[in-house]
Design an enzyme around this catalytic site. Structure first.
Site, mmCIF file in Angstrom:
data_model
loop_
_atom_site.group_PDB
_atom_site.id
_atom_site.type_symbol
_atom_site.label_atom_id
_atom_site.label_comp_id
_atom_site.label_asym_id
_atom_site.label_seq_id
_atom_site.Cartn_x
_atom_site.Cartn_y
_atom_site.Cartn_z
ATOM 1 N N HIS A 157 0.166 23.193 -0.492
ATOM 2 C CA HIS A 157 1.044 22.864 -1.614
ATOM 3 C C HIS A 157 0.205 22.548 -2.853
ATOM 4 O O HIS A 157 -0.144 21.382 -3.081
ATOM 5 C CB HIS A 157 1.897 21.632 -1.287
ATOM 6 C CG HIS A 157 3.030 21.873 -0.354
ATOM 7 N ND1 HIS A 157 4.328 22.016 -0.795
ATOM 8 C CD2 HIS A 157 3.063 21.999 0.991
ATOM 9 C CE1 HIS A 157 5.132 22.209 0.246
ATOM 10 N NE2 HIS A 157 4.383 22.204 1.336
ATOM 11 N N CYS A 184 4.075 26.924 2.107
ATOM 12 C CA CYS A 184 4.235 26.332 3.435
ATOM 13 C C CYS A 184 5.201 27.181 4.281
ATOM 14 O O CYS A 184 4.896 28.322 4.582
ATOM 15 C CB CYS A 184 4.695 24.880 3.298
ATOM 16 S SG CYS A 184 4.382 23.848 4.750
ATOM 17 N N GLU A 211 1.143 22.250 -5.854
ATOM 18 C CA GLU A 211 1.882 21.351 -6.759
ATOM 19 C C GLU A 211 1.774 19.894 -6.344
ATOM 20 O O GLU A 211 2.056 18.983 -7.148
ATOM 21 C CB GLU A 211 3.365 21.777 -6.818
ATOM 22 C CG GLU A 211 4.240 21.333 -5.668
ATOM 23 C CD GLU A 211 4.078 22.150 -4.379
ATOM 24 O OE1 GLU A 211 4.833 21.913 -3.423
ATOM 25 O OE2 GLU A 211 3.188 23.034 -4.337
#
Length: 226
Positions: A197, A76, A199
């Site tokens: 993202h 990001c 994760e």
């Protein structure tokens, strides 16, 4: 002096945060009117509070990684920091600067405050890139699309020369990039940025990832102490 406190640095994972001060990448922001800038600040109040000290530290850290070929993964804002540190530029606001030039059927919602963690949009993965390797089990034949989360109103405008794109949104926005000359996972060497993202790409109310490839970046790009 601040960066010396981080030594020795074996690798850097830099994630989300506020907008980067545009003075680092654009000397002329006259293409956005005062009213447009005010609307951006209103719509994205939590992101537009610039932290110049944080910018200086993170840009310095990214440049240090580039100079020493220290492994760097930017997520990001971390990807935007990496691009700016190498001379690239950003859209101050995708909606105001980019989407209005995109055909309506190709426009993408990059920030959905009402469905913050659940929102997804497709990206096209570029062949022969690390991203294609990580998500290879989820790519259907000739199709190179996956659905990614999205928490940003800014993005890469001009990609720094040393980088190669790894993924594009339907509106043409770059969603991932890397330095092919620095990529050597066998030796733990890489410099790359992801706008999404991985994760946080998990099924609702579950720890299960959307794709097996989501955690692969962290497994391949592990920071082993030197």
């Amino acid at each position: 002096m601040m960066l010396e406190s981080f030594e020795p640095i074996h690798g850097v994972l830099l994630c989300e945060g506020e907008d980067i001060d545009p003075s680092h990448y654009e000397s002329d922001i006259a293409n956005l009117s005062a009213d447009e800038l005010e609307e951006i600040r209103r719509l994205h109040a939590s992101d537009t509070a610039v932290d110049r000290e944080k910018d200086a530290i993170e840009l310095g850290l990214a440049k240090l990684c580039l100079e020493r070929n220290i492994p760097y993964l930017g997520i990001c804002r971390g990807s935007q920091i990496l691009n700016v540190a190498c001379g690239g530029t950003l859209y101050q606001d995708i909606g105001k600067e980019h989407e209005k030039h995109v055909p309506e059927n190709q426009r993408v919602v990059h920030m959905d405050y009402d469905n913050y963690d659940g929102h997804r949009h497709p990206v096209r993965i570029v062949e022969n890139t690390p991203l294609e390797q990580w998500f290879s089990d989820s790519l259907d034949g000739g199709r190179k699309d996956i659905l990614v989360n999205s928490y940003h109103h800014q993005g890469v405008k001009r990609l720094a020369q040393r980088f190669v794109p790894m993924a594009f949104a339907a509106d043409g926005l770059i969603e991932g990039f890397y330095d092919p000359d620095a990529y050597n996972p066998e030796e733990g060497k890489f410099i790359m940025g992801l706008q999404f993202h991985p994760e946080r790409m998990r099924h609702q109310d579950s720890d299960e990832f959307d794709y097996p490839g989501c955690p692969f970046a962290y497994k391949v790009n592990s920071f082993d102490p030197l």
